[in-house]
Write a protein that holds these residues in place. Sequence first.
Motif, PDB file in Angstrom:
ATOM      1  N   VAL A  14       0.833  -1.205   0.000  1.00 17.19           N
ATOM      2  CA  VAL A  14       0.000   0.000   0.000  1.00 17.19           C
ATOM      3  C   VAL A  14       0.869   1.257   0.000  1.00 17.19           C
ATOM      4  O   VAL A  14       0.627   2.206  -0.763  1.00 17.19           O
ATOM      5  N   VAL A  15       1.917   1.276   0.841  1.00 16.15           N
ATOM      6  CA  VAL A  15       2.803   2.435   0.910  1.00 16.15           C
ATOM      7  C   VAL A  15       3.520   2.645  -0.425  1.00 16.15           C
ATOM      8  O   VAL A  15       3.653   3.775  -0.914  1.00 16.15           O
ATOM      9  N   LEU A  16       3.984   1.517  -1.036  1.00 14.63           N
ATOM     10  CA  LEU A  16       4.692   1.611  -2.312  1.00 14.63           C
ATOM     11  C   LEU A  16       3.787   2.200  -3.401  1.00 14.63           C
ATOM     12  O   LEU A  16       4.177   3.119  -4.143  1.00 14.63           O
ATOM     13  N   LEU A  17       2.557   1.680  -3.491  1.00 20.21           N
ATOM     14  CA  LEU A  17       1.629   2.188  -4.498  1.00 20.21           C
ATOM     15  C   LEU A  17       1.259   3.650  -4.230  1.00 20.21           C
ATOM     16  O   LEU A  17       1.076   4.438  -5.164  1.00 20.21           O
ATOM     17  N   ALA A  18       1.144   3.992  -2.932  1.00 17.46           N
ATOM     18  CA  ALA A  18       0.844   5.382  -2.590  1.00 17.46           C
ATOM     19  C   ALA A  18       1.979   6.314  -3.016  1.00 17.46           C
ATOM     20  O   ALA A  18       1.738   7.413  -3.542  1.00 17.46           O
ATOM     21  N   LEU A  19       3.219   5.876  -2.794  1.00 15.84           N
ATOM     22  CA  LEU A  19       4.364   6.690  -3.212  1.00 15.84           C
ATOM     23  C   LEU A  19       4.398   6.866  -4.735  1.00 15.84           C
ATOM     24  O   LEU A  19       4.669   7.958  -5.248  1.00 15.84           O
ATOM     25  N   LEU A  20       4.119   5.745  -5.452  1.00 16.26           N
ATOM     26  CA  LEU A  20       4.079   5.848  -6.912  1.00 16.26           C
ATOM     27  C   LEU A  20       2.956   6.791  -7.361  1.00 16.26           C
ATOM     28  O   LEU A  20       3.112   7.546  -8.329  1.00 16.26           O
ATOM     29  N   ALA A  21       1.818   6.763  -6.652  1.00 20.18           N
ATOM     30  CA  ALA A  21       0.713   7.652  -6.987  1.00 20.18           C
ATOM     31  C   ALA A  21       1.094   9.106  -6.732  1.00 20.18           C
ATOM     32  O   ALA A  21       0.762  10.010  -7.524  1.00 20.18           O
ATOM     33  N   VAL A  22       1.776   9.347  -5.615  1.00 21.53           N
ATOM     34  CA  VAL A  22       2.230  10.720  -5.320  1.00 21.53           C
ATOM     35  C   VAL A  22       3.197  11.204  -6.399  1.00 21.53           C
ATOM     36  O   VAL A  22       3.103  12.345  -6.880  1.00 21.53           O
ATOM     37  N   LEU A  23       4.137  10.319  -6.797  1.00 22.53           N
ATOM     38  CA  LEU A  23       5.107  10.698  -7.824  1.00 22.53           C
ATOM     39  C   LEU A  23       4.398  11.006  -9.146  1.00 22.53           C
ATOM     40  O   LEU A  23       4.704  12.004  -9.811  1.00 22.53           O
ATOM     41  N   PRO A  41      10.340  27.915  -9.372  1.00 28.82           N
ATOM     42  CA  PRO A  41       9.879  27.351  -8.082  1.00 28.82           C
ATOM     43  C   PRO A  41       9.160  26.018  -8.229  1.00 28.82           C
ATOM     44  O   PRO A  41       9.457  25.074  -7.491  1.00 28.82           O
ATOM     45  N   PRO A  42       8.180  25.872  -9.156  1.00 27.17           N
ATOM     46  CA  PRO A  42       7.540  24.565  -9.295  1.00 27.17           C
ATOM     47  C   PRO A  42       8.516  23.463  -9.671  1.00 27.17           C
ATOM     48  O   PRO A  42       8.374  22.319  -9.228  1.00 27.17           O
ATOM     49  N   SER A  43       9.521  23.763 -10.487  1.00 24.82           N
ATOM     50  CA  SER A  43      10.466  22.713 -10.873  1.00 24.82           C
ATOM     51  C   SER A  43      11.302  22.275  -9.676  1.00 24.82           C
ATOM     52  O   SER A  43      11.614  21.093  -9.527  1.00 24.82           O
ATOM     53  N   HIS A  44      11.671  23.221  -8.810  1.00 27.62           N
ATOM     54  CA  HIS A  44      12.393  22.842  -7.583  1.00 27.62           C
ATOM     55  C   HIS A  44      11.532  21.927  -6.716  1.00 27.62           C
ATOM     56  O   HIS A  44      12.003  20.899  -6.209  1.00 27.62           O
ATOM     57  N   GLY A  45      10.265  22.313  -6.555  1.00 24.27           N
ATOM     58  CA  GLY A  45       9.374  21.513  -5.720  1.00 24.27           C
ATOM     59  C   GLY A  45       9.179  20.114  -6.278  1.00 24.27           C
ATOM     60  O   GLY A  45       9.186  19.122  -5.518  1.00 24.27           O
ATOM     61  N   TYR A  46       9.010  20.017  -7.588  1.00 21.88           N
ATOM     62  CA  TYR A  46       8.816  18.690  -8.172  1.00 21.88           C
ATOM     63  C   TYR A  46      10.054  17.823  -7.990  1.00 21.88           C
ATOM     64  O   TYR A  46       9.948  16.630  -7.666  1.00 21.88           O
ATOM     65  N   ARG A  47      11.238  18.381  -8.163  1.00 26.30           N
ATOM     66  CA  ARG A  47      12.444  17.572  -8.033  1.00 26.30           C
ATOM     67  C   ARG A  47      12.642  17.065  -6.604  1.00 26.30           C
ATOM     68  O   ARG A  47      13.082  15.932  -6.395  1.00 26.30           O
ATOM     69  N   VAL A  48      12.294  17.906  -5.649  1.00 29.41           N
ATOM     70  CA  VAL A  48      12.390  17.443  -4.251  1.00 29.41           C
ATOM     71  C   VAL A  48      11.418  16.289  -4.007  1.00 29.41           C
ATOM     72  O   VAL A  48      11.768  15.262  -3.395  1.00 29.41           O
ATOM     73  N   ILE A  49      10.176  16.432  -4.484  1.00 30.47           N
ATOM     74  CA  ILE A  49       9.178  15.360  -4.327  1.00 30.47           C
ATOM     75  C   ILE A  49       9.634  14.104  -5.045  1.00 30.47           C
ATOM     76  O   ILE A  49       9.521  12.979  -4.504  1.00 30.47           O
ATOM     77  N   ALA A  50      10.185  14.238  -6.256  1.00 30.20           N
ATOM     78  CA  ALA A  50      10.632  13.070  -7.015  1.00 30.20           C
ATOM     79  C   ALA A  50      11.754  12.350  -6.290  1.00 30.20           C
ATOM     80  O   ALA A  50      11.761  11.106  -6.215  1.00 30.20           O
ATOM     81  N   ILE A  51      12.724  13.097  -5.747  1.00 30.23           N
ATOM     82  CA  ILE A  51      13.843  12.471  -5.037  1.00 30.23           C
ATOM     83  C   ILE A  51      13.341  11.717  -3.805  1.00 30.23           C
ATOM     84  O   ILE A  51      13.731  10.563  -3.541  1.00 30.23           O
ATOM     85  N   ALA A  81      13.512   7.628  -3.495  1.00 31.16           N
ATOM     86  CA  ALA A  81      14.307   7.084  -2.381  1.00 31.16           C
ATOM     87  C   ALA A  81      13.450   6.187  -1.494  1.00 31.16           C
ATOM     88  O   ALA A  81      13.881   5.098  -1.074  1.00 31.16           O
ATOM     89  N   ALA A  82      12.220   6.622  -1.194  1.00 31.98           N
ATOM     90  CA  ALA A  82      11.342   5.818  -0.338  1.00 31.98           C
ATOM     91  C   ALA A  82      10.929   4.526  -1.035  1.00 31.98           C
ATOM     92  O   ALA A  82      10.852   3.454  -0.401  1.00 31.98           O
ATOM     93  N   VAL A  83      10.631   4.581  -2.342  1.00 32.62           N
ATOM     94  CA  VAL A  83      10.261   3.373  -3.090  1.00 32.62           C
ATOM     95  C   VAL A  83      11.412   2.380  -3.089  1.00 32.62           C
ATOM     96  O   VAL A  83      11.224   1.167  -2.899  1.00 32.62           O
ATOM     97  N   VAL A  84      12.648   2.867  -3.310  1.00 31.80           N
ATOM     98  CA  VAL A  84      13.824   1.980  -3.305  1.00 31.80           C
ATOM     99  C   VAL A  84      14.032   1.391  -1.917  1.00 31.80           C
ATOM    100  O   VAL A  84      14.429   0.213  -1.778  1.00 31.80           O
ATOM    101  N   ALA A  85      13.765   2.172  -0.854  1.00 35.59           N
ATOM    102  CA  ALA A  85      13.917   1.647   0.503  1.00 35.59           C
ATOM    103  C   ALA A  85      12.959   0.492   0.753  1.00 35.59           C
ATOM    104  O   ALA A  85      13.294  -0.491   1.410  1.00 35.59           O
ATOM    105  N   ILE A  86      11.729   0.607   0.201  1.00 35.78           N
ATOM    106  CA  ILE A  86      10.738  -0.457   0.390  1.00 35.78           C
ATOM    107  C   ILE A  86      10.969  -1.604  -0.581  1.00 35.78           C
ATOM    108  O   ILE A  86      10.871  -2.781  -0.225  1.00 35.78           O
ATOM    109  N   TYR A  87      11.301  -1.251  -1.839  1.00 35.51           N
ATOM    110  CA  TYR A  87      11.413  -2.265  -2.891  1.00 35.51           C
ATOM    111  C   TYR A  87      12.700  -1.984  -3.673  1.00 35.51           C
ATOM    112  O   TYR A  87      12.695  -1.254  -4.668  1.00 35.51           O
ATOM    113  N   PRO A  88      13.862  -2.519  -3.265  1.00 33.94           N
ATOM    114  CA  PRO A  88      15.153  -2.198  -3.870  1.00 33.94           C
ATOM    115  C   PRO A  88      15.203  -2.449  -5.378  1.00 33.94           C
ATOM    116  O   PRO A  88      15.979  -1.798  -6.096  1.00 33.94           O
TER     117      PRO A  88
END
Length: 406
Positions: A47-56, A74-84, A88-95
Motif C-alpha cells: 500500500v505504501v509503495l503504491l501510494a508513493l508511486l501515486a504521489v510521484l 519554483p515549481p520545478s524545484h518543488g517537483y524535483r524534491v518530491i521526485a527524489i 528514495a522511499a520506493v527503493v527503501a521499500i522495494y530495492p
Amino acid sequence: MELGSGPYAEPVWTRTLLAWHIVFWALLTVTAVVSLLPNELTGREHVVLLALLAVLGTAYALIGSPAMTTRRRPPSHGYRVIAILCVAAVVAIYPQAVFLMFIASPQIWLLADRARDGVLFSLLLLVGVGTGQLYGAGWTLSAFWNILPWMIISLVVSMLLGIWIDRVIAQSQQRADLIEELESTRDELAGAHHSAGVMAERERMAREIHDTLAQGMTSIVMLAQTASVELSRGGATAVAGRLSAIEDTARENLAEARALVAAFTPVALSEATLTEVLRRQAERFAAETGVDVQVTLDMPDDEVASLPQGQQVVLLRAAQESLANVRKHAGATSVLITLTMSADGVGISVSDDGTGFEPSAAAAGYGLAAMRGRVEESGGSVQVESAPGRGTRVQVLIPSAGQESS
C-alpha cells in the motif's frame, strides 16, 4: 528564462516531451505491476509503495510536466524534491525499483537552469537512493561497501548524461534563436523591399504624371490664354484654331491618363514611330509657342523604329521634358532635336538658343531630376550644357542592350 514569441522560441525539450511522458509513465506502470507480483513485500508495504508511486505520478502530472513546458523555477524545484523523496522511499521499500533513478535523473537535468543546479539535485538523488538501499539492506557496513561502487558509477553516468543534455539543450536553443533572428531579419528585409518598391512606384508615377499630364495641362492653359487674347481682338478664326488645339491636347491627355492607369506604353508610341511622334510634338510645340522646332536623324529611320520600346519611351520623355523647360524658362526662338546612334548607344539631343542658365542651379528642379532618374534606371546618362545667354543643350545617352547588361 523568458521565451520569445516566434515559432522557434519554444525550448527544444518541449518539442520532445511526448517521448519523456511515455518513458515516465511506462516505467511507473512497470514498477507498480512488478511490485504486485509475488514477492517479499507485506500488505502494508504494498500500500505504501503504491501510494508513493501515486504521489510521484500526481506530482509529475500537476507540477513536473507543466514546469518542463513553462520552465517556471519554483515549481520545478518543488517537483524535483518530491521526485527524489518518492524514488528514495520506493527503493527503501522495494530495492528492485532502483531503475526509477534513471527517469528522475534526466528530469533533474531537463529542469536545471545551470549545470550547478543539475549537479546539486543529482547528488541529492544519489544520496537519497543510496540511503534507501542501505535501509533495505539493514544498514550494514558490507551493504555500504557493496552499494558505494554502484553509487559512484551512477554519479559519473548521471554527470555525463546531465552535461550532455545541458549542452544539447543549449546548442538547440542557440540554433532556434538564430533561426528566429534570421526569420525576423528576413521579414524586416521583405518589409524594406516592399517599402522601397512602393516608393519607387510612387516616384515612377510622379515622373509619368509630370512628363505627360502636367505638360499637357500646361499646353492647354497656354492655348486657352492665347485664345482669350485673340478673342478680345476679334480673331474668331484664330480662336477656333486654338480651341481645336485645346481639344486635341485634352484628348491626348485623357488617353495618356488611361494608359498611365493601365501601365501601358505611351499612347503616341503605340500608334506611331518615335520619329513621327517627335515631329508631331515639334509641330504642336511650334504652333503653341511660335518657336521653330526641327527634328533631325543621325541614324536610319528603320533603326529608330527597331529600338526597344523601353528606350523609345525614355527618349520621348526626355524630349518632352526638354521642350517643357524651353517653354517655361528658355525664351528661345529655335530648338533642334537630334536622334543619334553611336558605338556607345542611342541618344537624343535637344538644343535651344534661349537665355541659358547655370546647370548647377537646375538641381532643385523636379523635371530635370525626374529625367535623370528615368534615364539612369535604363543605365543611361544625362548631360546638360548651358550658360547664361548661350542657350542650352540636353544630351541623353542610353547604352545598347548588350552594353547595359554588361
